[in-house]
Design an enzyme around this catalytic site. Structure first.
Site, PDB file in Angstrom:
ATOM      1  N   TRP A  64     -33.650  52.908 -13.673  1.00  0.00           N
ATOM      2  CA  TRP A  64     -34.628  51.971 -13.110  1.00  0.00           C
ATOM      3  C   TRP A  64     -33.998  51.153 -12.006  1.00  0.00           C
ATOM      4  CZ3 TRP A  64     -36.082  47.616 -17.208  1.00  0.00           C
ATOM      5  CH2 TRP A  64     -34.930  47.201 -17.897  1.00  0.00           C
ATOM      6  N   ASN A  65     -34.890  50.580 -11.149  1.00  0.00           N
ATOM      7  CA  ASN A  65     -34.448  49.797  -9.991  1.00  0.00           C
ATOM      8  C   ASN A  65     -35.191  48.468  -9.951  1.00  0.00           C
ATOM      9  OD1 ASN A  65     -32.961  52.055  -8.823  1.00  0.00           O
ATOM     10  ND2 ASN A  65     -34.956  52.894  -8.290  1.00  0.00           N
ATOM     11  N   HIS A  76     -50.639  48.483   2.953  1.00  0.00           N
ATOM     12  CA  HIS A  76     -50.869  47.237   2.217  1.00  0.00           C
ATOM     13  C   HIS A  76     -52.254  46.663   2.463  1.00  0.00           C
ATOM     14  CE1 HIS A  76     -49.533  45.501   6.095  1.00  0.00           C
ATOM     15  NE2 HIS A  76     -50.291  44.477   5.754  1.00  0.00           N
ATOM     16  N   ASP A  78     -54.658  43.213   3.001  1.00  0.00           N
ATOM     17  CA  ASP A  78     -54.677  41.846   3.537  1.00  0.00           C
ATOM     18  C   ASP A  78     -55.806  41.061   2.878  1.00  0.00           C
ATOM     19  OD1 ASP A  78     -52.728  42.575   5.379  1.00  0.00           O
ATOM     20  OD2 ASP A  78     -53.977  42.245   7.142  1.00  0.00           O
ATOM     21  N   HIS A  82     -54.487  35.276   3.942  1.00  0.00           N
ATOM     22  CA  HIS A  82     -53.421  35.656   4.867  1.00  0.00           C
ATOM     23  C   HIS A  82     -53.547  34.911   6.196  1.00  0.00           C
ATOM     24  CE1 HIS A  82     -50.532  37.957   7.073  1.00  0.00           C
ATOM     25  NE2 HIS A  82     -51.377  38.761   7.657  1.00  0.00           N
ATOM     26  N   HIS A 209     -57.744  39.869  12.332  1.00  0.00           N
ATOM     27  CA  HIS A 209     -57.256  38.920  11.335  1.00  0.00           C
ATOM     28  C   HIS A 209     -58.074  37.632  11.342  1.00  0.00           C
ATOM     29  CE1 HIS A 209     -53.652  41.537  11.302  1.00  0.00           C
ATOM     30  NE2 HIS A 209     -53.411  41.007  10.110  1.00  0.00           N
TER      31      HIS A 209
HETATM   32  C1  23J Z   1     -48.708  38.175  10.626  1.00  0.00           C
HETATM   33  C2  23J Z   1     -48.922  37.844  11.948  1.00  0.00           C
HETATM   34  C3  23J Z   1     -49.533  38.742  12.779  1.00  0.00           C
HETATM   35  C4  23J Z   1     -49.939  39.969  12.282  1.00  0.00           C
HETATM   36  C5  23J Z   1     -49.741  40.317  10.922  1.00  0.00           C
HETATM   37  C6  23J Z   1     -49.121  39.409  10.121  1.00  0.00           C
HETATM   38  C7  23J Z   1     -50.174  41.625  10.372  1.00  0.00           C
HETATM   39  O1  23J Z   1     -50.502  42.542  11.058  1.00  0.00           O
HETATM   40  C8  23J Z   1     -50.274  41.839   8.905  1.00  0.00           C
HETATM   41  O2  23J Z   1     -49.502  42.595   8.328  1.00  0.00           O
HETATM   42  O3  23J Z   1     -51.199  41.283   8.300  1.00  0.00           O
HETATM   43  S1  23J Z   1     -50.742  41.109  13.361  1.00  0.00           S
HETATM   44 MN    MN Z   2     -51.092  42.622   6.632  1.00  0.00          MN
END
Ligand code: 23J
Ligand code: MN
Length: 259
Positions: A64-65, A76, A78, A82, A209
């Protein structure tokens, strides 16, 4: 016509292969390409791991790690928290968001030809309206997956970094406002960001975003195999780790497709 219940039918379809499961996830490793922000901003951590034992004196019968990874490294999710625009929304963290929509239909917007011709291609509301005229209105609650074929590039061409920053495709504000109007669950991309590489220069900066998360919508980044999905009709399973107050998380993204 069968009278079997929906889930009995689904189970039979999965067993027979009538419904196939497609993996939309990048392999997470020490080599996973990262978003790099300009100085003086903080950076997401690369994936790294430390071996605990490997059938040795540290653990005779087990391997294991431990691992370290950023919330926004590799394929991933978001969450609205975020971005500052989503910071006061209810249920805005990965542990708090409702789980029902984490299994949702998906539509695929294929702009791979346009992106091959122009690494800075910007998806606009006009493109989406044209797409809808051909394929039907984007249903509320859907994931909108932006096919660019970026995931087929080698690492250099994938990150496509230049002195003035990365050159990768993404949406403009009009596209995101239209998707919010359609009440989608979120926007998923093959590239490192839901925003274009040059999105710091758009109005508003980072429209995906800024606007998506401000409207309580989600993002999926670093997807693969969007070319294996039908334009409509797939179901996406995208459940982030339940990190307390987490802003996102690496995850396995799967799609169910028929035929
Ligand atoms: C933080 C600042 C700018 C960006 C991002 C994160 C992402 O693309 C992200 O992984 O959510 S553009
Ligand atoms: Mn992201």
């Amino acid at each position: 016509m069968s009278t079997a219940s929906t889930l009995v039918q689904l189970a039979a379809s999965l067993t027979s292969g009538a419904v196939r499961v497609i993996d939309l996830t990048q392999t997470l490793s020490e080599d996973t390409p990262l978003l790099v922000l300009p100085e003086p901003f903080g950076q997401t951590a690369a994936f790294s791991r430390q071996e605990i034992s490997r059938y040795d004196e540290r653990g005779v019968a087990w391997h294991w790690n431990n691992f370290t990874v950023g919330e926004h490294t590799g394929t991933h999710f978001d969450a609205p928290v975020h971005w500052v625009t989503g910071k006061d929304l209810p249920a805005n963290t990965v542990d708090a968001l409702p789980v029902q929509p984490l299994i949702a239909p998906a539509v695929v917007l294929d702009f791979s030809a346009e992106c091959a011709a122009d690494a800075d291609f910007l998806l606009t509301a006009g493109h989406i309206v044209e797409w809808e005229a051909q394929h039907g209105a984007i249903p509320a609650g859907s994931w909108v997956l932006f096919r660019t074929d970026w995931s087929k590039r080698d690492v250099e061409a994938y990150t496509n970094r230049a002195p003035d920053g990365p050159h990768t495709p993404g949406p403009d504000a009009s596209a995101i406002l239209l998707l919010i109007d359609r009440d989608v669950i979120g926007f998923g991309v093959e590239t490192i960001g839901t925003d274009a590489g040059q999105a710091h220069g758009l109005t508003p900066p980072y429209p995906a975003h800024t606007l998506l998360h401000g409207a309580g919508k989600y993002g999926l980044q670093c997807l693969e195999n969007l070319d294996a999905l039908p334009t409509t009709g797939a179901i996406v399973i995208a459940a982030p780790l339940k990190i307390r107050d987490g802003s996102g998380s690496p995850l396995r993204v799967l799609a169910l497709v028929e035929g």
